[in-house]
Design a protein around this motif. Structure first.
Motif, PDB file in Angstrom:
ATOM      1  N   ASN A 117      24.218  11.353 -45.797  1.00 57.89           N
ATOM      2  CA  ASN A 117      23.498  10.091 -45.609  1.00 57.89           C
ATOM      3  C   ASN A 117      23.855   9.446 -44.273  1.00 57.89           C
ATOM      4  N   ALA A 118      25.127   9.600 -43.865  1.00 57.84           N
ATOM      5  CA  ALA A 118      25.554   9.049 -42.576  1.00 57.84           C
ATOM      6  C   ALA A 118      24.936   9.802 -41.404  1.00 57.84           C
ATOM      7  N   LEU A 119      24.462  11.022 -41.657  1.00 58.87           N
ATOM      8  CA  LEU A 119      23.839  11.842 -40.612  1.00 58.87           C
ATOM      9  C   LEU A 119      22.346  11.581 -40.439  1.00 58.87           C
ATOM     10  N   LEU A 120      21.738  10.956 -41.436  1.00 52.52           N
ATOM     11  CA  LEU A 120      20.281  10.828 -41.442  1.00 52.52           C
ATOM     12  C   LEU A 120      19.741  10.139 -40.199  1.00 52.52           C
ATOM     13  N   LYS A 121      20.299   8.980 -39.867  1.00 50.98           N
ATOM     14  CA  LYS A 121      19.774   8.248 -38.714  1.00 50.98           C
ATOM     15  C   LYS A 121      20.009   8.989 -37.398  1.00 50.98           C
ATOM     16  N   HIS A 126      17.788  10.127 -31.884  1.00 47.67           N
ATOM     17  CA  HIS A 126      18.838  10.504 -30.937  1.00 47.67           C
ATOM     18  C   HIS A 126      18.232  10.687 -29.549  1.00 47.67           C
ATOM     19  N   PRO A 127      19.039  10.540 -28.512  1.00 45.53           N
ATOM     20  CA  PRO A 127      18.542  10.723 -27.149  1.00 45.53           C
ATOM     21  C   PRO A 127      18.007  12.137 -26.922  1.00 45.53           C
ATOM     22  N   ALA A 128      17.167  12.283 -25.931  1.00 41.68           N
ATOM     23  CA  ALA A 128      16.539  13.577 -25.648  1.00 41.68           C
ATOM     24  C   ALA A 128      17.550  14.637 -25.229  1.00 41.68           C
ATOM     25  N   PHE A 129      18.721  14.201 -24.747  1.00 43.24           N
ATOM     26  CA  PHE A 129      19.718  15.179 -24.286  1.00 43.24           C
ATOM     27  C   PHE A 129      20.593  15.709 -25.429  1.00 43.24           C
ATOM     28  N   VAL A 130      20.414  15.207 -26.635  1.00 46.22           N
ATOM     29  CA  VAL A 130      21.254  15.615 -27.775  1.00 46.22           C
ATOM     30  C   VAL A 130      20.655  16.817 -28.492  1.00 46.22           C
ATOM     31  N   ARG A 131      21.523  17.769 -28.836  1.00 49.78           N
ATOM     32  CA  ARG A 131      21.135  18.945 -29.624  1.00 49.78           C
ATOM     33  C   ARG A 131      22.042  19.019 -30.855  1.00 49.78           C
TER      34      ARG A 131
END
Length: 267
Positions: A117-121, A126-131
């Protein structure tokens, strides 16, 4: 080709699914290296020469790589998800053009419902540079809300020639251990490498073969003593022993069908 497509695709979170030994960790690490590489090869693999690649090869880590992996028997804490993922999400990359998060949900209790649940948001926004790279053995263990936010890569079993190539690339020379790995890995690269390289499994191979050869000669009492003691001493490797015995039986059956079987020599 699939690696190339993943590296070039939009920054959509990736879920890698595969049973133990299928290569989830290896593929996650290779993909992370490609995401962080300054000059990706035409096939999608990391160049191995740029500052990011050199940092990974020398230290095994990277300033723009965050890994949440407590191991097969560990459990990630909610506070770790908040501090290592959510809180660091806005931080711009320090060396690479991307920032990579590798998150293990390998076992049923590795990533609790609260952690998910903490991962959902972060997965959603997330920024475009995040994978994001998440890996697990069974996607049904994850919340539907997690599964709806990721693209999936399901790892299939490899054929014998693919396993042989993996062993060759790892420098495994032809030997009984290599043949054993090819026959008993069930198409799983991690299992094949372990079987070929771990001396423990070579000893189990020898003892299992000894028991198998004793079948025509020994009575039930012998197997209920020595055989049972062997299984008790190697209870953590029971699945592997059964695979071995199946492999021996398969070879014997093939020999009989080909009319080439010769009686096993007496011990």
């Amino acid at each position: 080709q699939e690696l190339k497509q993943l590296v070039a695709s939009k920054p959509y979170p990736l879920l890698i699914i595969g049973e133990e030994g299928a290569g989830k960790h290896t593929i996650a690490n290779c993909l992370a290296a490609s995401y962080l590489c300054h000059s990706v090869e035409s096939d999608g693999s990391a160049c191995g020469k740029c500052p990011s690649c050199r940092m990974i090869s020398t230290s095994g880590s990277h300033l723009d790589l965050v890994i949440l992996d407590p191991g097969p028997s560990g459990r990630t804490k909610v506070d770790e998800v908040r501090s290592e993922v959510a809180a660091r999400l806005p931080e711009a990359p320090r060396i690479s053009h991307n920032k990579v998060f590798i998150i293990s949900a390998e076992k049923a209790d590795t990533l609790s419902e609260a952690c998910q649940n903490a991962l959902l948001k972060p997965l959603e926004e997330h920024p475009a540079f995040v994978r994001f790279i998440i890996f697990c053995e069974d996607s049904d263990r994850l919340l539907p809300t997690i599964r709806s936010r990721v693209q999936t890569l399901r790892l299939a079993h490899r054929n014998k020639e693919e396993i042989r190539q993996i062993l060759d690339e790892a420098g495994i020379e032809d030997s009984p251990a290599k043949s054993f790995a090819l026959d008993c890995s069930d198409g799983l690269p991690g299992v094949a490498l372990t079987l070929a390289q771990d001396e423990k499994y070579r000893q189990i191979y020898d003892e299992s073969l000894k028991i198998f050869k004793a079948f025509p000669r020994e009575n039930r009492t012998a197997f209920l003593t020595g055989g049972l003691d062997f299984f008790k001493a190697n209870k953590d490797s029971t699945d592997m022993i059964i695979r071995l015995l199946q492999s021996f039986l398969r070879e014997l059956s093939l020999g009989l069908l080909a009319d080439k079987w010769e009686p096993l020599p007496a011990e």
